[in-house]
Design a protein around this motif. Structure first.
Motif, PDB file in Angstrom:
ATOM      1  N   HIS B 185      -8.682  -1.339   2.442  1.00  0.00           N
ATOM      2  CA  HIS B 185      -7.237  -1.496   2.570  1.00  0.00           C
ATOM      3  C   HIS B 185      -6.531  -1.254   1.242  1.00  0.00           C
ATOM      4  O   HIS B 185      -5.430  -0.739   1.201  1.00  0.00           O
ATOM      5  CB  HIS B 185      -6.877  -2.886   3.074  1.00  0.00           C
ATOM      6  CG  HIS B 185      -5.400  -3.060   3.269  1.00  0.00           C
ATOM      7  ND1 HIS B 185      -4.757  -2.612   4.394  1.00  0.00           N
ATOM      8  CD2 HIS B 185      -4.442  -3.567   2.468  1.00  0.00           C
ATOM      9  CE1 HIS B 185      -3.456  -2.853   4.282  1.00  0.00           C
ATOM     10  NE2 HIS B 185      -3.238  -3.431   3.119  1.00  0.00           N
ATOM     11  N   TRP B 186      -7.201  -1.615   0.155  1.00  0.00           N
ATOM     12  CA  TRP B 186      -6.553  -1.573  -1.148  1.00  0.00           C
ATOM     13  C   TRP B 186      -6.981  -0.333  -1.916  1.00  0.00           C
ATOM     14  O   TRP B 186      -8.161  -0.075  -2.069  1.00  0.00           O
ATOM     15  CB  TRP B 186      -6.864  -2.836  -1.936  1.00  0.00           C
ATOM     16  CG  TRP B 186      -6.470  -4.043  -1.175  1.00  0.00           C
ATOM     17  CD1 TRP B 186      -7.293  -4.874  -0.470  1.00  0.00           C
ATOM     18  CD2 TRP B 186      -5.138  -4.530  -0.972  1.00  0.00           C
ATOM     19  NE1 TRP B 186      -6.554  -5.850   0.144  1.00  0.00           N
ATOM     20  CE2 TRP B 186      -5.240  -5.675  -0.144  1.00  0.00           C
ATOM     21  CE3 TRP B 186      -3.875  -4.126  -1.419  1.00  0.00           C
ATOM     22  CZ2 TRP B 186      -4.124  -6.402   0.241  1.00  0.00           C
ATOM     23  CZ3 TRP B 186      -2.775  -4.861  -1.034  1.00  0.00           C
ATOM     24  CH2 TRP B 186      -2.902  -5.989  -0.214  1.00  0.00           C
ATOM     25  N   GLU B 187      -6.005   0.375  -2.392  1.00  0.00           N
ATOM     26  CA  GLU B 187      -6.300   1.547  -3.211  1.00  0.00           C
ATOM     27  C   GLU B 187      -6.280   1.108  -4.672  1.00  0.00           C
ATOM     28  O   GLU B 187      -5.321   0.473  -5.132  1.00  0.00           O
ATOM     29  CB  GLU B 187      -5.230   2.620  -2.974  1.00  0.00           C
ATOM     30  CG  GLU B 187      -5.490   3.895  -3.747  1.00  0.00           C
ATOM     31  CD  GLU B 187      -4.210   4.688  -3.984  1.00  0.00           C
ATOM     32  OE1 GLU B 187      -4.212   5.529  -4.892  1.00  0.00           O
ATOM     33  OE2 GLU B 187      -3.214   4.439  -3.277  1.00  0.00           O
ATOM     34  N   LEU B 188      -7.371   1.412  -5.366  1.00  0.00           N
ATOM     35  CA  LEU B 188      -7.421   1.055  -6.785  1.00  0.00           C
ATOM     36  C   LEU B 188      -6.629   2.104  -7.570  1.00  0.00           C
ATOM     37  O   LEU B 188      -7.039   3.245  -7.704  1.00  0.00           O
ATOM     38  CB  LEU B 188      -8.868   1.003  -7.265  1.00  0.00           C
ATOM     39  CG  LEU B 188      -9.080   0.630  -8.723  1.00  0.00           C
ATOM     40  CD1 LEU B 188      -8.573  -0.772  -9.028  1.00  0.00           C
ATOM     41  CD2 LEU B 188     -10.550   0.724  -9.095  1.00  0.00           C
ATOM     42  N   VAL B 189      -5.468   1.694  -8.058  1.00  0.00           N
ATOM     43  CA  VAL B 189      -4.595   2.622  -8.764  1.00  0.00           C
ATOM     44  C   VAL B 189      -5.039   2.779 -10.214  1.00  0.00           C
ATOM     45  O   VAL B 189      -5.025   3.865 -10.777  1.00  0.00           O
ATOM     46  CB  VAL B 189      -3.128   2.098  -8.737  1.00  0.00           C
ATOM     47  CG1 VAL B 189      -2.202   3.038  -9.488  1.00  0.00           C
ATOM     48  CG2 VAL B 189      -2.667   1.919  -7.298  1.00  0.00           C
TER      49      VAL B 189
END
Lengths: 268, 326
Positions: B185-189
């Motif tokens: 779900h989380w995109e590592l920016v």
């Protein structure tokens, strides 16, 4: 006009963790603890969560901020601090029929969140009393929404969420969408002090008192965590006090003693 | 009735098994005898070989490599499946950031209870009794869990790292992730390293910590000088971190890092419970405080009463002299 973003902050009432140790009384027979003469506070981690929520509201006028507390013997005056710092409404859930553990609490908060409505839920990473850190992430699981733990900063743009998450080596910046739950770490900073005008204003904001009957809760799980013993930790040691004619002599004497006793090793 | 104690093993700093996970494996082996259980491990594929050498009866490995970035959903899904296959009496985690993130997710998924940050553990039949600090270290609580699996995260140094048995063959089972279980779900920016050149608190043998009484950031300069001389890491109690004198990554205590070094030198720290429960297991504790009645002296092995701004320079000078004469 853009859509309202509903932020829900979970706050727990705890004995003041900053109270001197001498004010706590441990009652081993009843397995309870009381802090004498010290009023309870909002869990400091939850206060950090509240601080991030208030910052989001400042940055985004479309935010509607609700605080929700579940517990026993809730002190309205203590929890109304959430309204004084910027929450729009407060929900107090109390029910003498339930003796909750973390999972039961998560179920109750999930039912409350569904009833209140939410886009983003914030909670402290753990509570300062039980120090468990389970409720926030379990709540996300029950609501079937994604969760990030240990945030120190949150930004919101429309329904896009940007979270700075504390890791041992620094931080990770994550992006995701709403709905979501974020647990907040103390690195986010302490909650602002409410000013006197806002303290007065808080009294005019809505406070809702609920029991479990007000929630569509279905069957609660049984209690799975049982406290079997509560005692004072044993930490007493015998302290050798190093004395000197002056602080400088004391310091020199301490260094010599520590090297002599092999406590400090200067060879490595 | 379950047959296993399931231990989650995570990848550590250098791509090997995290030492904290190995300690939990060691502890599980100790507990498994009296509990009449076997130890099963769940590990990402990359470290399964090393985990196998540490003695579990079987290993459950993920179908693919561990994902990089923040991906708790993947781990929770993998562990949920490993737990479904092993039906363990308990699932044990190291109380690491990952362990703290995964244990509640798994407990919720399995509809069971959890106890985190165990400072002590013992078995009574198939039940585990877990001791931990509560109320900011003012009290010590013992919990039991009456649902299975019992999910527990354990502080470091509770167990001993088991000796490796190279070439040991261990039954390995590949877990299939359920549909959708691997979706991030989380995109590592971005990942920002804020590592200081100083020694890591958690790994240091000697820690020098400062409190409010240091008076400001310049007080920590003196502390760093002492630390440099004796190869110590620099820590702090909560007030200096809240005041921004030192990064909060250096905070020792329940709200910061829980450490158990060989030597802990507490300078101008009064000894609040929440601080003491973060370093109370240090082998030797040295306290310097101008208040002779400060709480910290009750838990210290060595004490000096006086103004640290005068005591510290003298300490440093003496240590330098001793060092130069070695």
């Amino acid at each position: 006009m853009s859509e309202t973003i509903r932020i829900l902050v979970c706050i727990k009432q705890v004995p003041d963790p900053e109270a001197p140790a001498s004010s706590f009384r441990i009652h081993s027979e009843t397995k309870t603890i009381t802090a004498e003469g010290v009023p309870p506070v909002i869990n400091p981690y939850d206060e950090s969560a509240l601080e991030l929520a208030v910052r989001l509201k400042e940055a985004n006028p479309d935010v509607r901020l609700s605080a929700v507390a579940f517990g026993a013997k809730l002190a309205r005056a203590v929890l109304m601090k959430s309204l004084a710092v910027g929450a729009d409404e407060l929900y107090l859930i109390e029910d003498p029929s339930v003796e909750a553990d973390g999972m039961i609490t998560a179920h109750i908060l999930a039912a409350a969140a569904r009833k209140i409505g939410f886009d983003l839920i914030l909670a402290g990473r753990q509570a300062a009393d039980t120090n468990a850190g389970g409720v926030g992430l379990a709540l996300a699981g029950l609501l079937d929404i994604p969760a990030v733990s240990w945030a120190r900063k949150i930004e919101l743009e429309e329904k896009l969420l940007r979270v700075e998450r504390v890791v041992p080596e620094g931080c990770e910046i994550l992006a995701g969408t709403l709905p979501a739950l974020v647990t907040v770490s103390h690195e986010a900073g302490a909650l602002r002090m409410p000013n006197i005008i806002n303290v007065r204003k808080a009294k005019t904001k809505p406070t809702h008192s609920w029991t479990l009957a007000d929630l569509e809760i279905g069957k609660l799980p049984g209690r799975s965590v049982e406290l079997t013993r509560l005692e004072a930790p044993k930490r007493e040691r015998h302290c050798q006090v190093i004395e000197g004619e002056s602080p400088a002599e004391t310091g020199a004497g301490l260094s010599r003693k520590l090297v002599q006793d092999g406590v400090l090793n200067l060879r490595s | 009735m379950g047959k296993y104690l399931l231990v989650f093993c995570e990848i550590g700093d250098r791509g090997a098994v995290a030492p904290a996970s190995l300690e939990v494996l060691g502890l599980a082996r100790e507990l498994s005898g009296p509990m009449k259980l076997e130890v099963a491990a769940a590990a990402p594929r990359e470290i399964s070989g090393e985990v196998a050498e540490c003695g579990p009866s079987c290993i459950y490995i993920a179908p693919s490599s561990a994902p990089t970035g923040y991906f708790p959903e993947w781990y929770a899904s993998f562990l949920g499946e490993a737990a479904r296959l092993t039906e363990p009496e308990a699932v044990l985690f190291a109380h690491t950031p990952l362990g703290q993130d995964l244990a509640p997710r798994l407990a919720q998924k399995l509809g069971t209870g959890l106890v985190t940050d165990a400072a002590g553990i013992r078995a009574e039949g198939k039940k585990l009794l877990v001791t931990k600090a509560v109320y900011g270290g003012v009290a010590l609580a013992t919990y039991s869990l009456n649902s299975t699996p019992q999910i527990i995260t354990l502080r470091s140094r509770l167990g001993k790292i088991p000796p490796k048995e190279p070439g040991r063959s261990t039954e390995t089972v590949e877990v299939k992730l359920p549909e959708g279980g691997g979706k991030p779900h989380w995109e590592l920016v971005n990942r920002i390293e804020e590592k200081s050149a100083e020694i890591k608190l958690e790994e240091a043998q000697v820690v020098v910590s400062g409190g409010r009484g240091l008076g400001g950031p310049e007080g920590f300069e003196l502390l760093r000088e002492l630390a440099g001389l004796i190869g110590a890491a620099v820590g702090a109690s909560r007030p200096p971190c809240d005041s921004g004198w030192i990064p909060s990554s250096q905070q020792v205590g329940i709200t910061g890092k829980v450490i158990s070094p060989q030597v802990y030198i507490a300078v101008a720290i009064s000894g609040a419970s929440q601080h003491l429960s973060g370093m109370g297991d240090a082998k030797k504790i040295v306290a310097i405080n101008k208040d002779p009645d400060a709480n910290i002296f009750k838990t210290a092995d060595y004490g000096a009463v006086g103004d640290c701004r005068q005591i510290l320079p003298a300490m440093i000078e003496t240590l330098e002299k001793i060092k130069s004469e070695l």
